[in-house]
Design a protein around this motif. Structure first.
Motif, PDB file in Angstrom:
ATOM      1  N   UNK A  71      -4.772  -1.003  -1.718  1.00 26.47           N
ATOM      2  CA  UNK A  71      -3.634  -0.327  -1.128  1.00 26.47           C
ATOM      3  C   UNK A  71      -4.049   0.696  -0.085  1.00 26.47           C
ATOM      4  N   UNK A  72      -5.258   1.214  -0.238  1.00 27.68           N
ATOM      5  CA  UNK A  72      -5.713   2.265   0.656  1.00 27.68           C
ATOM      6  C   UNK A  72      -5.676   1.835   2.115  1.00 27.68           C
ATOM      7  N   UNK A  75      -2.300   2.011   3.418  1.00 29.66           N
ATOM      8  CA  UNK A  75      -1.836   3.380   3.624  1.00 29.66           C
ATOM      9  C   UNK A  75      -2.329   3.967   4.937  1.00 29.66           C
ATOM     10  N   UNK A  78      -0.153   2.589   7.529  1.00 28.26           N
ATOM     11  CA  UNK A  78       1.157   3.254   7.507  1.00 28.26           C
ATOM     12  C   UNK A  78       1.093   4.598   8.216  1.00 28.26           C
ATOM     13  N   UNK A  79       0.026   5.341   7.942  1.00 21.14           N
ATOM     14  CA  UNK A  79      -0.124   6.658   8.580  1.00 21.14           C
ATOM     15  C   UNK A  79      -0.237   6.490  10.094  1.00 21.14           C
TER      16      UNK A  79
ATOM     17  N   UNK B  19      -3.249  12.519   4.020  1.00 22.19           N
ATOM     18  CA  UNK B  19      -2.505  11.518   4.785  1.00 22.19           C
ATOM     19  C   UNK B  19      -1.368  10.856   4.006  1.00 22.19           C
ATOM     20  N   UNK B  20      -1.645  10.512   2.757  1.00 22.87           N
ATOM     21  CA  UNK B  20      -0.594   9.814   2.003  1.00 22.87           C
ATOM     22  C   UNK B  20       0.607  10.733   1.788  1.00 22.87           C
ATOM     23  N   UNK B  23       2.460  11.395   5.001  1.00 23.26           N
ATOM     24  CA  UNK B  23       3.257  10.235   5.382  1.00 23.26           C
ATOM     25  C   UNK B  23       4.568  10.208   4.595  1.00 23.26           C
ATOM     26  N   UNK B  27       8.236  10.584   6.308  1.00 19.81           N
ATOM     27  CA  UNK B  27       9.232   9.513   6.167  1.00 19.81           C
ATOM     28  C   UNK B  27      10.583  10.093   5.768  1.00 19.81           C
ATOM     29  N   UNK B  50       3.752  13.831  11.804  1.00 15.88           N
ATOM     30  CA  UNK B  50       2.674  13.650  10.821  1.00 15.88           C
ATOM     31  C   UNK B  50       1.400  14.347  11.283  1.00 15.88           C
TER      32      UNK B  50
END
Lengths: 591, 95
Positions: A71-72, A75, A78-79, B19-20, B23, B27, B50
């Motif tokens: 998943x990393x 991610x 996504x960023x 970052x996660x 994000x 959102x 971001x």
């Protein structure tokens, strides 16, 4: 002799090849800088939006291809997508186009430079490194404005040598996921344990990494010859260079053919001693290759790869899916999974705390015990995977009984938890330890009472016993697998295992070096685990020798008290007795 | 109706506004009708950016002042604060 430009790098994946360079210019694209008349501003803004939309579309496609990958990676992408649509970036670039009357490329570059300086003064390296993400996103927009492809979104042609500064995890995973083989890979950065190296080995594509300025020196379409076994790259090779590389390729192919031919043969000496040969791997994708090389299962599955190049630990589900796929790929064959050996220099980037002496620090099982939030999800996942094959589990670098018991308590707690959560699990799982500290050898008899197998990790055992850091050039010469101290320790571990009726395997680099095979045989080791493509040579040697020959060689070697002589003598004897197996370039590294 | 409200929240998740987490935050903020400003350690950034959020380099325990200006600020602040309080769902899982 005249020839092409020769570069040397890390031999990361064996084999040799010749092909045309498919140069991936991942470095900065030089953007055109133009002042525009006011009436063109609206057009430039439209180009900007168009490029951003295309960039976003590309990232969405890459994201789609990553399904099923950790998943990393998703991610990160996504960023990046959020950065593409960041109001400070779009708004800033638009404002620059309108106020300063510059073209869109220039505006993007200027705004990115401004945005990235905001990260300059951050102390925390994790946050400071997000600068690279900002650059990456800016590069992508500029590339789309210019219409220059600079990232690998699909595999290059099959006969191409991919040359790049580096491959991103997403690119490496894309190559892996496509299952598409290319002629070779050359990168400026990266080492043997990088994503790229592991992926290249899994795909059986020759690769030379860490080849410093390769991507600068190579031009698009140049003829490239590479030998991934020797770590050699030749740009625009001469006839002579080509002959050399083709010879290396031929040797490798021959070896491979021989390997495939020995796949079904037993690793049994002429006097009937059976040795089990297994493989050390870190990716499920390596399974077809190790089976082709005749591995009887996996003796060491390293789980650090799951933690590599990411800031956040893998989830229990990611662990579970990985182990399940691994077990299902190897039906009926034993698979030994080692719980993560992190800490030292291998800690998660975000958690790494510099230690003065990492190999003596918080690493391996100690790190596991200090981080139950990382350890328990892995153990739970292992139990959940237990019904899917012949799983065995081992802890790295155990130095005493108490440590083992503490780790085992977590192991048992994990079982109780998953059973309580309603998962189906095996009745029991064979639990073992890596014997890789002198202390573990000293108390092997005590440890043997509490585990079902030992796996001797010679790399660390040698370092700790001889008190040398093999990466320190000043003492690396002392890294001697045949030092009498090491031989005695190995002998002791094997003997204790025999007395207590538990299996003893050997899984360090020593296991895969045929120069040591007879010595290990004489010591009574009956299970070796090594890099997949070392198996055929070790097997062939075993099939041609006898325990009698092995014991005699061992006795003559031990009669030499000088540790330098033992190593030299054994190597010399092996080369003399089995010249065809010890051809010069194929000679394995000494350690 | 244009309003302005602020609230101070604490970063509770171990990895901070990495970052996660950033994000997830963006959102949510990107869809809000109001402007969002975050302030941490004297540094002020656009809460819909971001990159801005990342430059705060806010670690666990950091205090972040969230200011919303525009429409529906109370609801916006509630949603943002809930994300912070939940540690951006980083602490999920049974163990």
């Amino acid at each position: 002799m005249t020839g092409g430009v020769r570069l040397s790098g890390v031999p990361a994946s064996p084999g040799a090849a010749v092909g045309r360079a498919f140069l991936l210019d991942s470095r900065r694209v030089q953007e055109p800088r133009e002042h525009i008349p006011p009436e063109r501003a609206a057009q430039e803004v439209a180009r900007l939006h168009d490029a951003i939309a295309r960039s976003d579309q590309q990232l969405a496609e890459i994201r789609g291809k990553l399904l099923g990958q950790p998943q990393e990676h998703a991610l990160i992408i996504e960023a990046h997508r959020l950065m593409l649509t960041d109001p400070t970036l779009i708004g800033g670039a638009e404002a620059l186009i309108k106020s300063d009357l510059v073209n869109a490329e220039w505006a993007v570059r200027r705004i990115v430079r401004r945005l990235r300086t905001a990260f300059d003064d951050i102390d925390d390296p994790y946050f400071r490194e997000r600068q690279n993400d900002v650059d990456y996103v800016g590069d992508r927009i500029v590339q789309n404005l210019l219409g220059v492809p600079t990232e690998l979104t699909e595999p290059p042609p099959a006969d191409a040598v991919l040359v790049s500064n580096d491959l991103s995890p997403a690119e490496a995973m894309m190559l892996l996921g496509s299952g598409h083989r290319i002629a070779g890979i050359v990168t400026d950065l990266g080492g043997r344990t990088s994503h790229t190296a592991i992926v290249a080995r899994a795909l059986e594509v020759p690769a030379v990494l860490g080849c410093e300025r390769a991507s600068e020196l190579v031009g698009q379409g140049d003829l490239i010859a590479l030998d991934g076994t020797a770590g050699l790259v030749v740009i625009e090779p001469s006839e002579q260079d080509l002959a050399e590389i083709e010879r290396a390729a031929g040797e490798y192919r021959e070896e491979e053919e021989r390997a495939l031919a020995t796949k079904e043969l037993e690793a049994r000496t002429t006097d009937g001693i059976q040795v089990t040969l297994r493989a050390n791997i870190e990716l499920v994708e390596e399974v077809p290759s190790i089976i082709a090389h005749g591995a009887d299962g996996v003796g060491l599955y390293r789980t650090e790869f799951l933690f590599l190049n990411r800031k956040e630990p893998p989830t229990e589900e990611e662990h579970f899916q990985t182990y399940r796929r691994l077990l299902e790929a190897l039906p009926g064959r034993p698979v030994t999974v080692r719980t993560f050996d992190l800490g030292g220099e291998k800690a998660l980037a975000a958690r790494a705390k510099p230690e003065v002496n990492p190999s003596l620090g918080l690493r391996a099982v100690r790190y596991c015990l200090a981080h139950p939030e990382l350890f328990l999800p892995q153990l739970r996942a292992l139990w959940r995977a237990s019904p899917y094959g012949e799983l065995k589990v081992m802890f790295p670098m155990v130095s005493g009984v108490s440590e083992l018991r503490r780790a085992r308590a977590y192991f048992e707690r994990a079982r109780e938890e998953v059973v309580r959560d309603g998962y189906r699990v095996a009745k029991s799982l064979p639990l073992g330890i890596m014997v890789e500290t002198p202390a573990a050898v000293e108390v092997a008899d005590l440890l043997a009472k509490e585990v079902s197998f030992f796996s001797v990790g010679t790399n660390d055992l040698i370092q700790y016993t001889l008190a040398i850091d093999r990466t320190n050039q000043d003492v690396a010469y002392l890294y001697q697998p045949l030092h009498p101290a090491i031989l005695r320790m190995l002998g002791r571990a094997v003997e204790v295992g025999r007395q207590h009726g538990i299996d003893v395997a050997l899984c360090g680099e020593m296991a895969g070096d045929p120069a040591y095979t007879l010595i290990l045989l004489a010591l009574g080791v009956t299970e070796l685990s090594m890099v997949g493509n070392s198996i055929p040579r070790v097997k062939e040697l075993l099939r041609r020798t006898s325990s009698k020959e092995a014991k005699e060689l061992f006795q003559s070697a031990l009669a030499l008290a000088g540790n330098d002589e033992v190593e030299a003598y054994v190597r010399h004897e092996m080369r003399r007795r089995y010249p065809d197996l010890f051809a010069q370039p194929a000679e394995a590294h000494a350690g | 109706m244009i309003q302005r409200q602020e609230r101070t929240v604490t970063v509770v998740n171990p990895l901070g506004l990495h970052a996660r987490a950033a994000a997830q935050l963006v959102k949510v903020t990107a869809r809000l009708d109001c402007d969002v400003t975050l302030e941490c350690d004297g540094q002020e950034v656009n809460g819909k950016s971001i990159m801005g959020v990342l430059t705060l380099a806010a670690a666990q325990g950091a205090l972040v002042k969230v200011t919303c200006e525009g429409e529906g600020v109370k609801d916006a602040l509630d949603r943002i604060a809930a994300l912070f309080e939940a540690g951006f769902y980083e602490l999920g899982g049974k163990t």
